[in-house]
Design a protein around this motif. Structure first.
Motif, PDB file in Angstrom:
ATOM      1  N   SER A 143       2.167  18.212  -4.276  1.00 44.58           N
ATOM      2  CA  SER A 143       3.427  18.757  -4.406  1.00 44.58           C
ATOM      3  C   SER A 143       4.512  17.893  -5.025  1.00 44.58           C
ATOM      4  O   SER A 143       4.322  16.590  -5.152  1.00 44.58           O
ATOM      5  N   ALA A 144       5.867  18.452  -5.121  1.00 42.61           N
ATOM      6  CA  ALA A 144       6.903  17.671  -5.433  1.00 42.61           C
ATOM      7  C   ALA A 144       7.114  16.388  -4.705  1.00 42.61           C
ATOM      8  O   ALA A 144       7.597  15.365  -4.999  1.00 42.61           O
ATOM      9  N   SER A 145       6.972  16.678  -3.550  1.00 43.40           N
ATOM     10  CA  SER A 145       7.519  15.828  -2.410  1.00 43.40           C
ATOM     11  C   SER A 145       6.518  14.468  -2.444  1.00 43.40           C
ATOM     12  O   SER A 145       6.910  13.332  -2.352  1.00 43.40           O
ATOM     13  N   THR A 146       5.318  14.593  -2.530  1.00 40.96           N
ATOM     14  CA  THR A 146       4.391  13.490  -2.556  1.00 40.96           C
ATOM     15  C   THR A 146       4.718  12.777  -4.031  1.00 40.96           C
ATOM     16  O   THR A 146       4.274  11.456  -3.991  1.00 40.96           O
ATOM     17  N   HIS A 147       5.068  13.502  -5.033  1.00 40.93           N
ATOM     18  CA  HIS A 147       5.196  12.866  -6.166  1.00 40.93           C
ATOM     19  C   HIS A 147       6.688  11.750  -6.127  1.00 40.93           C
ATOM     20  O   HIS A 147       6.217  10.837  -6.669  1.00 40.93           O
ATOM     21  N   ASP A 148       7.497  12.431  -5.258  1.00 45.94           N
ATOM     22  CA  ASP A 148       8.732  11.604  -5.190  1.00 45.94           C
ATOM     23  C   ASP A 148       8.623  10.527  -4.518  1.00 45.94           C
ATOM     24  O   ASP A 148       9.098   9.504  -4.565  1.00 45.94           O
ATOM     25  N   ASP A 149       7.562  10.589  -3.335  1.00 45.68           N
ATOM     26  CA  ASP A 149       7.327   9.505  -2.442  1.00 45.68           C
ATOM     27  C   ASP A 149       6.592   8.379  -3.194  1.00 45.68           C
ATOM     28  O   ASP A 149       6.901   7.173  -2.799  1.00 45.68           O
ATOM     29  N   ALA A 150       5.897   8.579  -4.112  1.00 49.57           N
ATOM     30  CA  ALA A 150       5.109   7.521  -4.832  1.00 49.57           C
ATOM     31  C   ALA A 150       6.159   6.842  -5.812  1.00 49.57           C
ATOM     32  O   ALA A 150       5.949   5.646  -6.057  1.00 49.57           O
ATOM     33  N   ARG A 151       7.279   7.902  -6.380  1.00 47.75           N
ATOM     34  CA  ARG A 151       8.149   7.128  -7.114  1.00 47.75           C
ATOM     35  C   ARG A 151       8.857   6.256  -6.478  1.00 47.75           C
ATOM     36  O   ARG A 151       9.222   4.967  -6.932  1.00 47.75           O
ATOM     37  N   ALA A 152       9.393   6.503  -5.210  1.00 51.57           N
ATOM     38  CA  ALA A 152      10.009   5.713  -4.404  1.00 51.57           C
ATOM     39  C   ALA A 152       9.432   4.471  -3.947  1.00 51.57           C
ATOM     40  O   ALA A 152      10.036   3.136  -4.041  1.00 51.57           O
ATOM     41  N   ALA A 153       8.216   4.517  -3.718  1.00 49.77           N
ATOM     42  CA  ALA A 153       7.386   3.487  -3.256  1.00 49.77           C
ATOM     43  C   ALA A 153       7.219   2.415  -4.463  1.00 49.77           C
ATOM     44  O   ALA A 153       7.179   1.425  -4.157  1.00 49.77           O
ATOM     45  N   LEU A 154       6.980   2.773  -5.642  1.00 48.41           N
ATOM     46  CA  LEU A 154       7.056   1.878  -6.944  1.00 48.41           C
ATOM     47  C   LEU A 154       8.290   1.115  -6.981  1.00 48.41           C
ATOM     48  O   LEU A 154       8.266   0.294  -7.218  1.00 48.41           O
ATOM     49  N   ASP A 155       9.618   2.103  -6.906  1.00 46.21           N
ATOM     50  CA  ASP A 155      10.782   1.182  -6.732  1.00 46.21           C
ATOM     51  C   ASP A 155      11.205   0.406  -5.737  1.00 46.21           C
ATOM     52  O   ASP A 155      11.773  -0.908  -6.222  1.00 46.21           O
ATOM     53  N   LEU A 156      10.696   0.681  -4.884  1.00 43.32           N
ATOM     54  CA  LEU A 156      10.980  -0.260  -3.675  1.00 43.32           C
ATOM     55  C   LEU A 156      10.126  -1.578  -3.802  1.00 43.32           C
ATOM     56  O   LEU A 156      10.578  -2.618  -3.430  1.00 43.32           O
ATOM     57  N   ALA A 157       8.840  -1.446  -4.246  1.00 45.44           N
ATOM     58  CA  ALA A 157       7.782  -2.685  -4.436  1.00 45.44           C
ATOM     59  C   ALA A 157       8.327  -3.503  -5.553  1.00 45.44           C
ATOM     60  O   ALA A 157       8.518  -4.765  -5.410  1.00 45.44           O
ATOM     61  N   ARG A 158       9.218  -2.788  -6.629  1.00 42.39           N
ATOM     62  CA  ARG A 158       9.942  -3.641  -7.591  1.00 42.39           C
ATOM     63  C   ARG A 158      10.960  -4.438  -6.902  1.00 42.39           C
ATOM     64  O   ARG A 158      11.207  -5.748  -7.458  1.00 42.39           O
ATOM     65  N   ALA A 159      11.863  -3.694  -6.276  1.00 42.30           N
ATOM     66  CA  ALA A 159      12.807  -4.433  -5.604  1.00 42.30           C
ATOM     67  C   ALA A 159      12.446  -5.488  -4.625  1.00 42.30           C
ATOM     68  O   ALA A 159      13.079  -6.537  -4.551  1.00 42.30           O
ATOM     69  N   SER A 160      11.377  -5.207  -3.962  1.00 38.14           N
ATOM     70  CA  SER A 160      10.746  -6.588  -3.085  1.00 38.14           C
ATOM     71  C   SER A 160      10.459  -7.596  -3.822  1.00 38.14           C
ATOM     72  O   SER A 160      10.470  -8.902  -3.351  1.00 38.14           O
ATOM     73  N   VAL A 161       9.804  -7.342  -5.013  1.00 38.28           N
ATOM     74  CA  VAL A 161       9.398  -8.501  -5.924  1.00 38.28           C
ATOM     75  C   VAL A 161      10.861  -9.177  -6.246  1.00 38.28           C
ATOM     76  O   VAL A 161      10.878 -10.589  -6.127  1.00 38.28           O
ATOM     77  N   ALA A 162      11.614  -8.684  -6.702  1.00 39.89           N
ATOM     78  CA  ALA A 162      12.911  -9.326  -7.210  1.00 39.89           C
ATOM     79  C   ALA A 162      13.531 -10.105  -6.071  1.00 39.89           C
ATOM     80  O   ALA A 162      14.134 -11.130  -6.253  1.00 39.89           O
ATOM     81  N   ALA A 163      13.631  -9.638  -4.765  1.00 33.68           N
ATOM     82  CA  ALA A 163      14.160 -10.181  -3.665  1.00 33.68           C
ATOM     83  C   ALA A 163      13.371 -11.506  -3.413  1.00 33.68           C
ATOM     84  O   ALA A 163      13.826 -12.456  -3.106  1.00 33.68           O
ATOM     85  N   ALA A 164      12.081 -11.370  -3.452  1.00 35.83           N
ATOM     86  CA  ALA A 164      11.370 -12.603  -3.230  1.00 35.83           C
ATOM     87  C   ALA A 164      11.313 -13.626  -4.387  1.00 35.83           C
ATOM     88  O   ALA A 164      11.294 -14.862  -3.836  1.00 35.83           O
ATOM     89  N   GLU A 165      11.540 -13.267  -5.564  1.00 42.04           N
ATOM     90  CA  GLU A 165      11.831 -14.237  -6.516  1.00 42.04           C
ATOM     91  C   GLU A 165      13.055 -14.986  -6.284  1.00 42.04           C
ATOM     92  O   GLU A 165      12.874 -16.170  -6.452  1.00 42.04           O
TER      93      GLU A 165
END
Length: 398
Positions: A143-165
């Motif tokens: 479904s589109a919802s599952t696709h959007d959740d995966a995309r949001a999880a990727l963006d959130l992980a990238r932001a977490s790396v930036a904050a950790a750095e």
């Protein structure tokens, strides 16, 4: 008859005495009538007047101050472990001054680096998950919802790396602040907090020491408004000119004992307005001070150079006399007689006093022996070299 015979010798003796006295009186009369010899003209030293361009230096009272004065403060909170310099020592920019206990900051850095590793692992997992979801999305099996959740999880992980750095970088900076280095080269003050003290980042507990830059050093002085206006008039009228070295006005610093600082400085600042309280213009000079002979707070004289008076006469200051009508000098006229000449005087320079008016090219001014001169009386004039040789030759003959 016998009486007259006895009286005759007495009369002859009296007549002889009278004749002798008369002869004596006559000699005195001749001596007193002789006219005394006239004294010779006084010998004086003279100097011909020559018009020339004359450098003029003006002196002002000044006070020294450090070119820069920087407070060394702690930028992290911790225990002050060590001071690495002697109080009053000259330090160079980048020298280590203090050490603050670094252990808590190492622990924080280690924790931040661990958090960064965790964030990067999460990002990798989110990236792999996104790659699978995106392929399924293209085949329309999710479904589109599952696709959007995966995309949001990727963006959130990238932001977490930036904050950790960023957290790692902050911890690394704080750890670096535990080594307090000199921000500039200069002389250190007494320490404000002893070793073992808890230092912080507030205004009351962060000051560790003060460093004053002594090379170069600043000298602050004030220029009288009237004198500056007079100089401007002279420059605009062409009676004076300004010679600058590399576009800067040179200065000398004179100590209280009259000695001159070895290094020449220059004026780097002049205020654009007049201080209404003092009627002066504030100025500042920069002076090289490699041997630290000049210290902050020292009273000195600032000799501002570079001004040249054009086409003026200079005579020795001792040639000037003061009369009811003002200053005057004696000049020798064509008949060899001394004549008083009123003059208008100017600044005192190295070779004497500037004469603004009253003298012309070729005038002969009496510079020595002025006290023996009478107006209108003849004088025996000699140039300085000849006048100096005359007493020596007389002494040799004696």
């Amino acid at each position: 008859m016998q009486y007259e015979t006895r009286r005759l010798p007495r009369l002859m003796v009296a007549a002889a005495v009278v004749a002798v006295l008369a002869a004596c009186d006559g000699g005195d009369t001749t001596t007193s009538a002789a006219a005394p010899a006239a004294p010779p003209p006084p010998q004086v030293t003279v100097q011909p007047v020559a018009m020339a361009d004359v450098p003029v230096a003006q002196e002002y009272a000044g006070r020294t101050q450090g070119a820069r004065e920087v407070q060394v403060r702690a930028r992290v909170t911790g225990i002050l472990l060590e001071r690495t310099y002697q109080e009053g020592q000259t330090v160079q920019q980048g020298d280590l001054l203090f050490r603050i206990d670094p252990q808590p900051f190492r622990v924080r850095l280690d924790a931040a680096e661990a958090g960064l590793q965790q964030a990067r692992a999460t990002l990798q997992q989110a990236q792999r998950n996104w790659n699978r979801i995106d392929e399924l999305w293209k085949s329309r099996t999710i479904s589109a919802s599952t696709h959007d959740d995966a995309r949001a999880a990727l963006d959130l992980a990238r932001a977490s790396v930036a904050a950790a750095e960023a957290e790692v970088e902050s911890a690394r900076i704080d750890l670096g602040y535990t080594s307090v280095e000199a921000p500039l080269s200069g002389v250190t003050s007494l320490e404000d907090l002893p070793e073992g003290s808890l230092v912080g980042t507030g205004a009351g507990d962060s000051l560790l020491a003060t460093i004053t830059q002594l090379d170069p050093i600043h000298v602050v002085f004030s220029l009288p408004e009237a004198e500056q206006m007079r100089e401007r008039v002279l420059l605009e009228s062409g009676k004076a000119s300004r010679i600058e070295e590399q576009g800067r006005v040179p200065v000398d610093v004179v100590f209280g004992d009259g000695s001159v600082h070895a290094q020449e400085g220059w004026v780097d600042f002049t205020a654009s307005g007049v201080d209404p309280a003092t009627g002066t213009i504030r100025a500042r000079a920069v002076v090289p001070n490699p041997d630290h002979r000049l210290l902050p707070g020292q009273f000195v004289r600032v000799r501002v150079k570079g001004l040249v008076r054009n086409d003026v006469a200079v005579i020795p200051d001792k040639a000037l006399m003061q009369g009811p009508q003002g200053p005057f000098v004696y000049v020798v006229d064509a008949e060899g007689k001394a004549q008083a000449r009123p003059v208008q005087t100017g600044a005192l320079v190295e070779d004497g006093r500037i004469v603004e008016g009253g003298l012309a090219e070729g005038d002969t001014v009496i510079t020595e022996g002025v006290i023996k001169v009478r107006p209108g009386a003849p004088v025996q004039a000699a140039p300085p070299a000849e006048a100096a040789e005359t007493p020596a030759s007389e002494e040799a003959q004696g």
